[in-house]
Structures are given as structure tokens and as C-alpha cells.
Design a protein around this motif. Structure first.
Motif, PDB file in Angstrom:
ATOM      1  N   ASP A   9       6.154 -19.192   5.898  1.00 34.50           N
ATOM      2  CA  ASP A   9       6.669 -18.826   4.583  1.00 34.50           C
ATOM      3  C   ASP A   9       6.079 -19.809   3.584  1.00 34.50           C
ATOM      4  O   ASP A   9       6.437 -20.978   3.581  1.00 34.50           O
ATOM      5  CB  ASP A   9       8.192 -18.906   4.607  1.00 34.50           C
ATOM      6  N   ASP A  70      12.534  -7.027  -9.431  1.00 32.95           N
ATOM      7  CA  ASP A  70      12.352  -7.830  -8.230  1.00 32.95           C
ATOM      8  C   ASP A  70      10.870  -8.001  -7.932  1.00 32.95           C
ATOM      9  O   ASP A  70      10.021  -7.297  -8.480  1.00 32.95           O
ATOM     10  CB  ASP A  70      13.039  -7.162  -7.039  1.00 32.95           C
ATOM     11  N   ALA A  71      10.579  -8.888  -7.031  1.00 38.33           N
ATOM     12  CA  ALA A  71       9.196  -9.144  -6.622  1.00 38.33           C
ATOM     13  C   ALA A  71       8.574  -7.888  -6.015  1.00 38.33           C
ATOM     14  O   ALA A  71       9.264  -7.057  -5.434  1.00 38.33           O
ATOM     15  CB  ALA A  71       9.164 -10.280  -5.609  1.00 38.33           C
ATOM     16  N   LYS A  73       6.202  -6.304  -3.185  1.00 38.01           N
ATOM     17  CA  LYS A  73       5.808  -6.670  -1.824  1.00 38.01           C
ATOM     18  C   LYS A  73       4.757  -5.701  -1.315  1.00 38.01           C
ATOM     19  O   LYS A  73       4.806  -4.516  -1.606  1.00 38.01           O
ATOM     20  CB  LYS A  73       7.002  -6.608  -0.883  1.00 38.01           C
ATOM     21  N   THR A  75       1.819  -5.386   2.327  1.00 37.94           N
ATOM     22  CA  THR A  75       1.407  -5.946   3.609  1.00 37.94           C
ATOM     23  C   THR A  75      -0.108  -5.961   3.703  1.00 37.94           C
ATOM     24  O   THR A  75      -0.765  -4.983   3.348  1.00 37.94           O
ATOM     25  CB  THR A  75       1.997  -5.121   4.767  1.00 37.94           C
ATOM     26  N   THR A  80       3.240 -10.353   4.901  1.00 40.97           N
ATOM     27  CA  THR A  80       3.896  -9.739   3.751  1.00 40.97           C
ATOM     28  C   THR A  80       3.635 -10.659   2.571  1.00 40.97           C
ATOM     29  O   THR A  80       3.911 -11.857   2.638  1.00 40.97           O
ATOM     30  CB  THR A  80       5.418  -9.595   3.972  1.00 40.97           C
ATOM     31  N   ILE A  81       3.081 -10.100   1.503  1.00 44.62           N
ATOM     32  CA  ILE A  81       2.739 -10.883   0.317  1.00 44.62           C
ATOM     33  C   ILE A  81       3.564 -10.353  -0.844  1.00 44.62           C
ATOM     34  O   ILE A  81       3.640  -9.148  -1.056  1.00 44.62           O
ATOM     35  CB  ILE A  81       1.232 -10.787   0.010  1.00 44.62           C
ATOM     36  N   GLU A  82       4.190 -11.264  -1.587  1.00 44.83           N
ATOM     37  CA  GLU A  82       5.039 -10.890  -2.716  1.00 44.83           C
ATOM     38  C   GLU A  82       4.500 -11.500  -4.006  1.00 44.83           C
ATOM     39  O   GLU A  82       4.200 -12.698  -4.046  1.00 44.83           O
ATOM     40  CB  GLU A  82       6.464 -11.406  -2.531  1.00 44.83           C
ATOM     41  N   ILE A  84       5.884 -12.717  -7.139  1.00 42.86           N
ATOM     42  CA  ILE A  84       7.228 -13.088  -7.575  1.00 42.86           C
ATOM     43  C   ILE A  84       7.348 -13.088  -9.095  1.00 42.86           C
ATOM     44  O   ILE A  84       8.315 -12.580  -9.654  1.00 42.86           O
ATOM     45  CB  ILE A  84       7.611 -14.474  -7.016  1.00 42.86           C
ATOM     46  N   TRP A 104       3.230 -16.394  -6.091  1.00 44.07           N
ATOM     47  CA  TRP A 104       3.233 -15.541  -4.907  1.00 44.07           C
ATOM     48  C   TRP A 104       3.995 -16.195  -3.765  1.00 44.07           C
ATOM     49  O   TRP A 104       4.163 -17.412  -3.744  1.00 44.07           O
ATOM     50  CB  TRP A 104       1.801 -15.305  -4.423  1.00 44.07           C
ATOM     51  N   LYS A 105       4.389 -15.374  -2.809  1.00 44.12           N
ATOM     52  CA  LYS A 105       4.976 -15.840  -1.558  1.00 44.12           C
ATOM     53  C   LYS A 105       4.313 -15.045  -0.443  1.00 44.12           C
ATOM     54  O   LYS A 105       4.119 -13.844  -0.562  1.00 44.12           O
ATOM     55  CB  LYS A 105       6.491 -15.586  -1.545  1.00 44.12           C
TER      56      LYS A 105
END
Length: 108
Positions: A9, A70-71, A73, A75, A80-82, A84, A104-105
Motif C-alpha cells: 500500500d 471519492d477516489a 480506482k 486495475t 489497484t491504483i487510485e 485520490i 495516488w495510492k
């Protein structure tokens, strides 16, 4: 029984034109940031959105992040890339604001 994989993460940020090699697996580059969100200090009819165009390996993606949403998302490979946020938020009649950066996350 297969061993459980450790979840990765990671948060990261990129500005326009910046590129990173992520998770020793793929190249991620920001191509364009277009922020049409309502500036702070202005009353707008709509909240607007921000569009981010990114290149992941050889594919081009366009992300549209609505204000107050919301972020986003998606794949890529096993990640999984978000998206944010995009910062800073534009402030009405303030010159020389900081360069926009995407936040990003990534989760494996």
C-alpha cells in the motif's frame, strides 16, 4: 495451500510531465492536468471536475475526478491504483499558485 501475499500500500504524487517506475513493474507518467473545478472563493453553478491524462506503460488513460467525489480506482496488472486528489485547489484571484500535483495510492 498457497502462502498469503503481503499487501503493498503506497501513496505517491506526480506533477505534470513527471514519470515514476512503480513497484519495479511498470512506468507511470502524467501527461496533462486540466483543472476546471470551481475556485475557492467563488460561487459556481457546478462544482466542476479535474481531468488527468496519464500514460501507464504504452497505454494512455484519461481520469475525470468530480469535485467532492471519492477516489477513482482502476486495475493494472495485479495492482489497484487510485487517483485520490489533485492539489492544490485553485483559489480565486491568487497569482503564482503552486504547480498542480496528482495524489495516488497503489495497492497490490
Amino acid at each position: 495451500m498457497q502462502p498469503m501475499q503481503k499487501q503493498v500500500d503506497t501513496n505517491f504524487s506526480l506533477v505534470n510531465g513527471e514519470e515514476k517506475f512503480l513497484m519495479n513493474s511498470f512506468r507511470f507518467k502524467i501527461i496533462e492536468i486540466n483543472d476546471s473545478r470551481c475556485p475557492i472563493g467563488v460561487k459556481c453553478f457546478t462544482a466542476g471536475d479535474v481531468k488527468v491524462k496519464a500514460q501507464i506503460e504504452s497505454q494512455i488513460y484519461t481520469f475525470i475526478l468530480k469535485a467532492n467525489s471519492d477516489a477513482l480506482k482502476f486495475t493494472h496488472k495485479n495492482y489497484t491504483i487510485e487517483l485520490i486528489n489533485v492539489l492544490p485547489h485553485t483559489i480565486y484571484q491568487v497569482k503564482d499558485q503552486e504547480e498542480k500535483k496528482t495524489v495516488w495510492k497503489i495497492i497490490q
